[in-house]
Design a protein around this motif. Structure first.
Motif, PDB file in Angstrom:
ATOM      1  N   PHE A 200      31.079 -27.832  60.575  1.00  0.00           N
ATOM      2  CA  PHE A 200      32.340 -28.040  61.273  1.00  0.00           C
ATOM      3  C   PHE A 200      32.495 -27.282  62.597  1.00  0.00           C
ATOM      4  CE2 PHE A 200      33.458 -28.722  56.718  1.00  0.00           C
ATOM      5  CZ  PHE A 200      33.790 -30.077  56.826  1.00  0.00           C
ATOM      6  N   ASN A 201      31.634 -26.293  62.855  1.00  0.00           N
ATOM      7  CA  ASN A 201      31.811 -25.526  64.089  1.00  0.00           C
ATOM      8  C   ASN A 201      31.606 -26.432  65.301  1.00  0.00           C
ATOM      9  OD1 ASN A 201      31.275 -23.659  66.353  1.00  0.00           O
ATOM     10  ND2 ASN A 201      31.288 -22.079  64.781  1.00  0.00           N
ATOM     11  N   PRO A 202      32.610 -26.550  66.176  1.00  0.00           N
ATOM     12  CA  PRO A 202      32.503 -27.517  67.283  1.00  0.00           C
ATOM     13  C   PRO A 202      31.434 -27.180  68.306  1.00  0.00           C
ATOM     14  CG  PRO A 202      34.456 -26.123  67.528  1.00  0.00           C
ATOM     15  CD  PRO A 202      33.910 -25.860  66.163  1.00  0.00           C
ATOM     16  N   PHE A 203      30.944 -25.956  68.324  1.00  0.00           N
ATOM     17  CA  PHE A 203      29.895 -25.593  69.274  1.00  0.00           C
ATOM     18  C   PHE A 203      28.520 -26.083  68.832  1.00  0.00           C
ATOM     19  CE2 PHE A 203      33.319 -22.714  70.312  1.00  0.00           C
ATOM     20  CZ  PHE A 203      33.244 -22.648  71.691  1.00  0.00           C
ATOM     21  N   PHE A 204      28.442 -26.616  67.617  1.00  0.00           N
ATOM     22  CA  PHE A 204      27.156 -27.087  67.104  1.00  0.00           C
ATOM     23  C   PHE A 204      27.229 -28.531  66.642  1.00  0.00           C
ATOM     24  CE2 PHE A 204      27.273 -22.505  66.690  1.00  0.00           C
ATOM     25  CZ  PHE A 204      26.065 -22.137  67.233  1.00  0.00           C
ATOM     26  N   ASN A 205      28.303 -29.211  66.986  1.00  0.00           N
ATOM     27  CA  ASN A 205      28.487 -30.605  66.557  1.00  0.00           C
ATOM     28  C   ASN A 205      28.975 -31.458  67.718  1.00  0.00           C
ATOM     29  OD1 ASN A 205      28.101 -30.614  63.467  1.00  0.00           O
ATOM     30  ND2 ASN A 205      29.452 -28.856  63.787  1.00  0.00           N
TER      31      ASN A 205
END
Length: 205
Positions: A200-205
């Motif tokens: 869920f982390n937006p920096f990895f998705n």
């Protein structure tokens, strides 16, 4: 069994952690509010044996000298930030009302090394990017991530000596390779798990 106690300290709500087993404890990132830290140590009936620093920004070392003078215990730090303890410019406290100048650390971490201090076992891994010498501490079922990986976020990379590419690389290589169920305890904010951040982390998705 290794236990963990989180203390929120200072004006920007830094997380100090007390890691303890039986009567022995490690203090991680004593950012501020020394009396709160001392009171918690007394309530837990533990004896601190060392201070571990994930990095040396002012909000993680504000209570360091009070801890050292009270308990006479050694400090462990990355060699890349050993000079930051003595420099308000490097630890970003120069503009504060009380700039922080601490004594040199007694020990410098060896990366990718397993440590046993007072029966407490952990591994030190490099997670730079927020700062050059940022490290994380991997215990048996949780990891202290400092200001590298947060719940649904990552550390700032717009500060002096920050490197965004190093931050993402360190998280991918040193943290996201851990088990999904591993709990993460960051330098600010709520705890999470490796699996949750990978998904869920937006920096990895």
């Amino acid at each position: 069994m290794t236990k963990i106690k989180q203390l929120i300290t200072g004006s920007i709500e830094e997380n100090c952690y007390i890691i303890y087993q039986d009567e022995t404890a490690l203090i991680i990132d004593p950012g501020a509010d020394f009396q709160k830290i001392k009171q918690t140590i007394e309530q837990l009936h533990v004896t601190p044996i060392a201070v571990l620093l994930t990095h040396c920004h002012y909000d993680h070392i504000g209570a360091l000298e009070e801890i050292r003078s009270t308990y006479t215990i050694p400090v462990y730090v990355s060699s890349l930030e050993k000079d930051w303890l003595m420099s308000p410019v490097l630890n970003l406290s120069a503009s504060l009302f009380n700039p922080i100048i601490a004594r040199p650390a007694e020990y410098e971490f060896e990366m990718m090394k397993d440590y046993t201090l007072g029966g407490l076992e952990f591994r030190v891994v490099p997670t730079p990017g927020h700062s050059p010498g940022g490290v994380s501490f991997i215990f048996s079922d949780f990891v202290i991530t400092g200001d590298a990986l947060f719940k649904n976020s990552i550390g700032r990379s717009d500060l002096p000596f920050s490197r965004p590419s190093d931050l993402l690389q360190g998280i991918n290589e040193q943290l996201f390779t851990l088990a999904n169920e591993m709990h993460i305890y960051p330098g600010h904010g709520e705890r999470s798990t490796i699996g949750q951040e990978k998904q869920f982390n937006p920096f990895f998705n």
